[in-house]
Design an enzyme around this catalytic site. Structure first.
Site, PDB file in Angstrom:
ATOM      1  CG  ASP A  61      -6.605  -4.007   8.638  1.00 42.71           C
ATOM      2  OD1 ASP A  61      -5.595  -5.204   8.351  1.00 42.71           O
ATOM      3  OD2 ASP A  61      -6.269  -2.673   7.422  1.00 42.71           O
TER       4      ASP A  61
ATOM      5  CE  LYS B 292      -1.999  -1.404   4.485  1.00 45.92           C
ATOM      6  NZ  LYS B 292      -3.015  -1.721   4.691  1.00 45.92           N
TER       7      LYS B 292
HETATM    8  C1  BGC Z   1      -2.035  -5.757   4.079  1.00 49.67           C
HETATM    9  C2  BGC Z   1      -2.862  -6.406   4.926  1.00 49.67           C
HETATM   10  C3  BGC Z   1      -3.358  -5.230   5.419  1.00 49.67           C
HETATM   11  C4  BGC Z   1      -4.465  -5.047   4.057  1.00 49.67           C
HETATM   12  C5  BGC Z   1      -6.175  -4.156   4.378  1.00 49.67           C
HETATM   13  C6  BGC Z   1      -2.736  -5.668   2.857  1.00 49.67           C
HETATM   14  O1  BGC Z   1      -1.984  -4.856   1.979  1.00 49.67           O
HETATM   15  O2  BGC Z   1      -0.712  -6.506   3.773  1.00 49.67           O
HETATM   16  O3  BGC Z   1      -1.755  -7.186   5.844  1.00 49.67           O
HETATM   17  O4  BGC Z   1      -4.285  -6.280   5.911  1.00 49.67           O
HETATM   18  O5  BGC Z   1      -3.642  -4.398   3.128  1.00 49.67           O
HETATM   19  O6  BGC Z   1      -5.499  -2.837   5.261  1.00 49.67           O
END
Ligand code: BGC
Length: 452
Positions: free
Chosen positions: A195, A159
């Site tokens: 989360d 992200k």
């Molecule tokens: C992460 C996860 C997370 C999800 C939602 C992903 O990019 O790897 O750990 O739960 O985003 O936030």
């Protein structure tokens, strides 16, 4: 709403995004296989869907009490919360969001953790709890290999984050050290969680049959209740007297080994190449808020180049990468039938003035194509988990901006899941209220009592 078929050039581009029932069934089968690899001791190392064990066995009993700090880090904002659990129905949450400068997301890890510690310290001083010993639950929404409830090693950033010196390290320790370097508050991190885990736990607090936690926001991921006997990466999986364990699937990485190539489009490949983590998070890049807007933008730009949309209109902004926000999709699809108020506003923001009704209908149909595919893929994921648990009636706690703000996402999930399940199970989709914060406090409470 106009159908994409009315716009031949757009239809040609959008066709590969339209998943058939057969393709969806195949995705369910493939994900199931990847999940089993993640769970298995002999296959885990080479698995792409890691299925990390969380060390959370129990859903909340309703007897959790106390005051806890929670920290929610996973998007561009992060939040500090003070959560008071005083009865099984009474949860008081006081929270503050902090905006993080983009440079923090890609700078040295130490600067990130120092900044978080500074915000924590300011928050505690404002709340007059800086002299108290405060347990903290750390919601850290990235792929983490959990060694225990209070120990987690970051395995990769996702992200838009890419801070140096954090991968391979215990993030609890990095933050605890940053707090101690300041030395002005008495915070003890007692738990780290994803989360999705927070969302599942906090939903289960209210709805006993909640078995899945889902996020469709900037990123996408899900966790679910697995039988402990199947969680082979857990030392005590054969002997534990706890029947279940929450497993964080990290399904965003599904497809990183090519198993989704049969449904990926050339646009997905372009997004991947433009991203800061190429060849990673393949499933997430087809689903989540970080990428949906960019998919729409790339399609619009190609249509403009073909002269199939916005004829004779110019816009500089539409050519800027990442300029078309995913929230625009939700707004455009919220326009009243036959009206294009939101769409016109958004195009105006992008410097496109004088678009015809036809153009706007076409943009709306493109948005619909991208959001429908996202919801179909998430439906495949959820159905896979429901089948895996053999759940006959289960609730799913959901959070994230895409699910929360898109006008039709919920219905799209219900329709597609119903179709895929063919009556084999009942399910309910619940919007989670403040799952990360509440869930972090609940897990912190479990951790704190285990320590005692
Ligand atoms: C992460 C996860 C997370 C999800 C939602 C992903 O990019 O790897 O750990 O739960 O985003 O936030």
């Amino acid at each position: 709403m106009a159908a994409i078929t009315q716009f031949p050039a757009a239809f040609e581009i959008c066709k590969p995004f339209m998943l058939t029932d057969q393709q969806m069934q195949e995705i369910v089968v493939r994900l199931n296989k990847e999940i089993n690899m993640g769970l298995g001791r002999d296959t885990h190392a080479r698995a792409v869907v890691k299925c990390y064990i969380t060390h959370v066995h129990d859903l909340p009993s309703g007897n959790e009490r106390g005051r806890f700090l929670a920290l929610d880090l996973g998007g561009t904002n992060f939040r500090v919360l003070l959560v008071t659990l005083s009865s099984d129905s009474d949860v008081d949450i006081l929270s503050k969001s902090y905006v993080m400068d983009k440079s923090l997301l890609v700078g040295p890890g130490r600067a990130l953790f120092d900044f978080i510690a500074e915000c924590l310290s300011n928050f505690c001083k404002e709340q007059n709890i800086d002299k108290e010993e405060m347990p903290l639950g750390f919601t850290f929404s990235f792929p983490v290999q959990q060694i225990g409830l209070d120990k987690g090693i970051l395995t990769s950033w996702t992200k838009g984050f890419k801070c140096e010196g954090v991968i391979g390290k215990n993030v609890v320790e990095l933050l605890q050290h940053a707090i101690e370097r300041r030395g002005d508050v008495k915070i003890k991190i007692v738990a780290i969680l994803n989360d999705t885990t927070g969302t599942l736990v906090s939903c289960a607090y209210k709805q006993r049959n909640c078995r899945i936690g889902l996020i469709v926001g900037t990123g996408s991921n899900a966790c679910y209740m697995e039988r402990t006997g199947n969680t082979e990466m857990y030392e005590g999986y054969q002997t534990s007297n706890k029947p279940n364990m929450i497993v964080n699937t990290e399904w965003g990485a599904f497809g990183d080994n090519g198993v989704l190539d049969f449904v990926r489009t050339s646009y997905d490949k372009r997004i991947d190449q433009e991203s800061i983590n190429p060849h990673k998070q393949t499933f997430e890049k087809c689903i989540s808020g970080m990428y949906m807007g960019e998919l729409v933008r790339l399609i619009i730009v190609d249509l403009m180049e073909q002269g199939a949309i916005f004829k004779n209109l110019k816009s500089q902004s539409i050519y800027e990468k990442w300029r078309f926000e995913t929230s625009f999709i939700s707004e455009i699809e919220s326009d009243e039938p036959g009206h294009h108020r939101n769409c016109a506003n958004i195009l105006d923001q992008l410097g496109i003035r004088g678009a015809t009704d036809n153009d706007m209908q076409c943009v709306q149909a493109i948005c619909e194509t991208i959001s429908t595919r996202s919801a179909k893929l998430v439906s495949c994921g959820l159905v896979c988990l429901i089948n895996k648990m053999n759940a006959k009636d289960c609730a799913i706690g959901i959070d994230g901006g895409v699910y929360r703000f898109h006008p039709k996402y919920h219905d799209l999930l219900v329709d597609n899941m119903t179709k895929l399940l063919r009556g084999s199970a009942k399910f309910e989709l619940l919007l989670s209220e403040d799952g990360s914060g509440r869930g972090a406090a609940l897990i912190a409470s479990v951790a704190a009592s285990r320590k005692k």
